[in-house]
Design a protein around this motif. Structure first.
Motif, PDB file in Angstrom:
ATOM      1  N   VAL A  34       0.849  -1.189   0.000  1.00 56.50           N
ATOM      2  CA  VAL A  34       0.000   0.000   0.000  1.00 56.50           C
ATOM      3  C   VAL A  34       0.888   1.243   0.000  1.00 56.50           C
ATOM      4  N   GLY A  35       0.639   2.123  -0.933  1.00 55.43           N
ATOM      5  CA  GLY A  35       1.355   3.395  -0.962  1.00 55.43           C
ATOM      6  C   GLY A  35       0.558   4.452  -0.218  1.00 55.43           C
ATOM      7  N   VAL A  36       1.252   5.370   0.424  1.00 55.36           N
ATOM      8  CA  VAL A  36       0.604   6.500   1.105  1.00 55.36           C
ATOM      9  C   VAL A  36       1.290   7.779   0.645  1.00 55.36           C
ATOM     10  N   GLU A  59      -8.463  -4.224  10.518  1.00 55.46           N
ATOM     11  CA  GLU A  59      -8.916  -5.095   9.433  1.00 55.46           C
ATOM     12  C   GLU A  59      -7.954  -6.253   9.182  1.00 55.46           C
ATOM     13  N   GLY A  60      -6.923  -6.366  10.035  1.00 53.18           N
ATOM     14  CA  GLY A  60      -6.011  -7.503   9.935  1.00 53.18           C
ATOM     15  C   GLY A  60      -4.714  -7.240   9.201  1.00 53.18           C
ATOM     16  N   TYR A  61      -4.458  -5.988   8.809  1.00 53.74           N
ATOM     17  CA  TYR A  61      -3.227  -5.649   8.103  1.00 53.74           C
ATOM     18  C   TYR A  61      -2.304  -4.845   9.016  1.00 53.74           C
ATOM     19  N   HIS A  62      -1.187  -5.449   9.390  1.00 53.93           N
ATOM     20  CA  HIS A  62      -0.267  -4.831  10.343  1.00 53.93           C
ATOM     21  C   HIS A  62       1.038  -4.458   9.644  1.00 53.93           C
ATOM     22  N   LYS A  68       3.212  -4.337   3.383  1.00 52.62           N
ATOM     23  CA  LYS A  68       4.271  -3.342   3.192  1.00 52.62           C
ATOM     24  C   LYS A  68       3.617  -2.000   2.890  1.00 52.62           C
ATOM     25  N   ILE A  69       3.984  -0.968   3.647  1.00 51.63           N
ATOM     26  CA  ILE A  69       3.439   0.374   3.440  1.00 51.63           C
ATOM     27  C   ILE A  69       4.569   1.312   3.047  1.00 51.63           C
ATOM     28  N   ASP A  70       4.437   1.899   1.874  1.00 53.82           N
ATOM     29  CA  ASP A  70       5.423   2.850   1.367  1.00 53.82           C
ATOM     30  C   ASP A  70       4.882   4.259   1.602  1.00 53.82           C
TER      31      ASP A  70
END
Length: 329
Positions: A34-36, A59-62, A68-70
């Motif tokens: 996920v990009g932010v 929602e279960g995404y850590h 992966k969060i960019d």
């Protein structure tokens, strides 16, 4: 020969079991990305990002565990927004969460395919991001932070019942700010109250323009405006110098020296955005997912600032803020 084939099959089966066990009993696969993209650092937008992470986790995404969060922050620079938007799209993120209208527009200009989730976009349709708020029809959905203008303006008049005129300062290029400015003007006309608009092009204009607005009016209103939020101390300094109040739209801006507001909870806005992002990861289509509007404001009072300016605090509002909102003392 048959014996050799049998040994090869057994060896491959053994290696497969070993890999399965090594990976924790699951088939290895690419974790979601996920990009932010955030316009700049300031308390309100930072709260949205923190809430986003919370909503994703619910929602279960850590972050750092199974997703992966960019995170990209443009530091208020338009050229950075374009570069970072292109980067997130080219990196093939599964979803991109955008914080503020300019961030959302930058990503929308870079892709018509990658799902985009809006965060802190006051007027999604008016800013050209979706065809219809209830039926977006493209790759964009999310949440909107439309401030409760009528409720806010009524409160400001309670604090300043004898005010002859209010000024409102907003950034002309900020769609959220200009949208709310028009709504404030409409509300003032309906209430037969003088409201004078003052626009700025960037934060460098705020010092001079705020001095003009404060000199000509009894108080200044600030809508949901990222540029002014990032330079709030300049406005507060000028207001304190002439002992006049500033009434901002956001709770974080009240903490920075505004007097009071009914503000959208920025953290909860982020939580809703995080949940919307997670739902798209799970298969929900942006094109058929309506924009969710958060319109309920929470009472926020800077009691210390009100007392400094000698303002009478409406008793009902103070009680409401103590019970259901926030009071800065």
């Amino acid at each position: 020969m048959k014996r050799m084939y049998a040994l090869i099959v057994i060896l491959l089966a053994f290696l497969g079991v070993a890999f399965f066990q090594e990976s924790g009993g699951t088939v290895a696969r690419r974790e979601p990305r996920v990009g932010v993209l955030q316009l700049m650092h300031h308390p309100a937008l930072d709260q949205i990002y923190k809430g986003f992470l919370h909503g994703m986790a619910e929602e279960g995404y850590h972050k750092g565990k199974n997703i992966k969060i960019d995170y990209q922050n443009a530091q208020g620079d338009q050229s950075n927004l374009k570069t970072m938007a292109n980067k997130l799209v080219n990196d093939n993120e599964n979803v991109i969460f955008t914080i503020t209208t300019p961030a959302a527009q930058a990503v929308a200009n870079s892709t018509k395919k990658t799902p985009i989730i809006l965060g802190a976009v006051t007027n999604p349709k008016g800013s050209g991001l979706v065809k219809d708020n209830n039926h977006p029809g493209g790759n964009i959905t999310g949440v909107s932070d439309q401030a409760p203008i009528k409720q806010q303006f009524k409160l400001y008049r309670e604090f300043m019942p004898h005010a002859k005129s209010f000024g409102i300062i907003y950034t002309s290029s900020d769609n959220s700010a200009s949208t709310e400015e028009k709504l404030f003007v409409k509300e003032a006309k309906r209430e037969h109250v003088t409201l004078k608009p003052y626009s700025i092009a960037n934060s460098n204009d705020l010092n001079q323009v705020s001095q003009q607005a404060l000199a000509a009016n009894d108080a200044v209103i600030v809508p949901t405006d990222n540029t002014i939020a990032g330079a709030m101390q300049t406005l507060v300094k000028n207001a304190n110098a002439v002992k006049k109040p500033v009434f901002p739209a956001a709770d974080t801006m009240v903490k920075q020296g505004g007097v009071a507001t009914y503000g959208i909870n920025q953290y909860q806005l982020g939580v809703r955005g995080g949940k919307a992002t997670a739902q798209v990861l799970k298969g929900k289509k942006p094109s058929t997912t309506p924009i969710k509007f958060i319109r309920k404001g929470e009472p926020v009072l800077n009691e210390k600032q009100a007392k400094k300016l000698g303002l009478h605090i409406p008793a009902h509002f103070k009680h409401e803020a103590e019970k259901h909102g926030e009071v800065f003392k």
